[in-house]
Design an enzyme around this catalytic site. Structure first.
Site, PDB file in Angstrom:
ATOM      1  N   LYS A   1       0.659  -1.314   0.132  1.00  0.00           N
ATOM      2  CA  LYS A   1      -0.046  -0.115  -0.181  1.00  0.00           C
ATOM      3  C   LYS A   1       0.860   1.238   0.098  1.00  0.00           C
ATOM      4  O   LYS A   1       0.669   2.045  -0.653  1.00  0.00           O
ATOM      5  CB  LYS A   1      -0.895   0.002   1.126  1.00  0.00           C
ATOM      6  CG  LYS A   1      -2.223  -0.959   1.238  1.00  0.00           C
ATOM      7  CD  LYS A   1      -3.081  -0.660   0.245  1.00  0.00           C
ATOM      8  CE  LYS A   1      -4.182  -2.055   0.194  1.00  0.00           C
ATOM      9  NZ  LYS A   1      -5.024  -1.956  -0.772  1.00  0.00           N
TER      10      LYS A   1
ATOM     11  N   LYS B   1      -3.154 -12.114  -8.323  1.00  0.00           N
ATOM     12  CA  LYS B   1      -4.523 -12.645  -8.370  1.00  0.00           C
ATOM     13  C   LYS B   1      -5.327 -11.775  -8.921  1.00  0.00           C
ATOM     14  O   LYS B   1      -5.173 -10.795  -8.785  1.00  0.00           O
ATOM     15  CB  LYS B   1      -4.274 -12.786  -6.701  1.00  0.00           C
ATOM     16  CG  LYS B   1      -4.200 -11.539  -5.886  1.00  0.00           C
ATOM     17  CD  LYS B   1      -4.427 -11.758  -4.476  1.00  0.00           C
ATOM     18  CE  LYS B   1      -4.375 -10.319  -3.587  1.00  0.00           C
ATOM     19  NZ  LYS B   1      -5.534  -9.731  -3.173  1.00  0.00           N
TER      20      LYS B   1
ATOM     21  N   LYS C   1     -10.411  -6.872  -6.123  1.00  0.00           N
ATOM     22  CA  LYS C   1     -11.500  -6.140  -6.428  1.00  0.00           C
ATOM     23  C   LYS C   1     -11.140  -4.915  -7.232  1.00  0.00           C
ATOM     24  O   LYS C   1     -11.887  -4.259  -8.007  1.00  0.00           O
ATOM     25  CB  LYS C   1     -12.106  -5.632  -5.166  1.00  0.00           C
ATOM     26  CG  LYS C   1     -12.850  -6.659  -4.502  1.00  0.00           C
ATOM     27  CD  LYS C   1     -13.525  -6.404  -3.641  1.00  0.00           C
ATOM     28  CE  LYS C   1     -13.433  -7.446  -2.289  1.00  0.00           C
ATOM     29  NZ  LYS C   1     -13.527  -6.840  -0.925  1.00  0.00           N
TER      30      LYS C   1
END
Ligand code: TYM
Length: 347
Positions: free
Chosen positions: A128, A210, A213
């Site tokens: 992040k 992966k 969202k």
């Protein structure tokens, strides 16, 4: 004369207390195949065997500052998608994290036992920091602490999650042990859970990482995708011209296609294409067409059911309200015990 009252003699069955399960999904957008196979498929199976608490992690979603207008619809959508996938709100507690104030209270207590150094080293935090350097907030840093509170507020021992959450659960065990050592045994150690022997990582369609969202919508299959979109996305998945030698090693992006096929197609279909790969006769176009159709068969009923449920706000509110009641009944007991052990009991 004394009358002797004869009571009927009854052998009660032993009370078998079910193991406790907790898991959550952030309300940050449409759910996808990774959420389904990493988490929700297990939820649905577990609901009959365990005492389950499943929640929408709306507090966790605040780390990215969602527009207040969207939050409610996103939370409702996650509830609708869970129910559409087969979760029965009568069997489990299905609730919003923010409806259980005992969670942030426990989070606050645990924050005193969590150290900057270990939090800064968490790979998801480091990601992040790299991805959004303008928004490295304290909520992101203490994300695993809030997750721990979510889990141990019900004293859960099993946490059905995908591979990406494994490290967070390991941290939860550390925090549990730190609490127990300092204040007394209260919490059991939680472990990640999947019905197969390994945790799952559903790959993205472009062969890089992966499904997620927020990253690369075209490489992610959402449970809300319309049939044509599903076909388009699958047909665009990365392939090559095929193997030229028998029993060649499979490139990772082809392995990923087989993995996806294994999730939604029948075993004989998978075997046919594996055989074709090993014999160098595979046609990836045909394989993707088959995969696309099996994917449509899998996703379409979930999508339609979600639409129906999402339109019924009253039903969703009822689910959330009843879920919150069940969750608070359990959480209030734990928080009272934690307060007492810490010494917060003044009158
Ligand atoms: P979230 O919302 O990112 O994802 C929800 C669940 O879906 C799994 N998942 C995947 N599994 C396999 N392959 C993928 N590509 C994939 N993408 C997502 C996740 O592992 C997760 O199980 N921090 C959590 C939410 C949370 C939580 C908790 C989970 C908050 N508190 C306590 C368990 C217990 C998260 O962001 O999940």
């Amino acid at each position: 004369m004394l009358l002797s009252v004869r009571r009927p003699f009854r052998i009660l069955p032993p009370v078998m207390s079910k193991e406790i399960v907790v898991s959550g999904i952030r309300s940050t957008g449409f759910l996808h195949l990774g959420n389904y196979f990493g988490a929700m498929r297990n939820y649905v199976k577990m609901q009959d065997e365990y005492n389950c608490y499943f929640f929408v992690a709306d507090y966790h979603s605040l780390t990215t500052h969602p527009d207040p207008k969207d939050l409610r619809a996103n939370v409702y959508r996650v509830v609708a998608e869970n129910v559409a996938c087969g979760l029965d709100p009568e069997k489990v507690a299905l609730y919003a994290q923010s409806d259980v104030p005992e969670i942030p209270e426990l989070y606050l207590m645990l924050n005193m036992l969590a150290y900057m150094g270990e939090l800064e080293k968490v790979p998801t935090f480091k990601d992040k920091v790299r991805q959004q350097p303008q928004n490295v907030n304290a909520g992101l840093l203490t994300y695993p602490v809030l997750m721990t509170a979510d889990i141990i507020i019900h004293k859960a021992v099993k946490v059905p999650v995908g591979k990406d959450q494994e490290q967070h659960i390991e941290m939860a065990r550390n925090f549990v042990n730190r609490f127990n050592n300092r204040y007394g045994e209260l919490f059991p150690e939680p472990y990640p859970f999947n019905y197969s022997s390994e945790l799952i990582k559903v790959p993205s369609l472009d062969g890089t990482g992966k499904m997620s969202k927020s990253e690369n919508e075209n490489a992610t299959l959402y449970l809300a995708d319309e049939d044509d979109i599903i076909r388009k996305k699958v047909m665009k998945a990365k392939t090559d011209s095929g193997p030229t030698e028998h029993n060649s090693e499979m490139p990772e992006y082809i392995q990923n296609l087989f993995l996806l096929m294994g999730l939604v197609s029948t075993p004989d279909v998978v075997d046919t294409y594996k055989k074709a790969f090993n014999e160098c006769t595979i046609r990836y176009g045909d394989m993707k067409k088959q995969l696309a159709e099996d994917m449509v068969q899998f996703i379409a009923p979930i999508r339609e059911k979600t639409k129906e449920l999402h339109a019924n706000e009253d039903a969703i509110k009822k689910i959330l309200k009843e879920g919150a009641e069940k969750a608070r009944a359990s959480a209030s007991v734990t928080i009272a015990e934690a307060r007492k052990l810490i010494g917060i009991n003044y009158y």
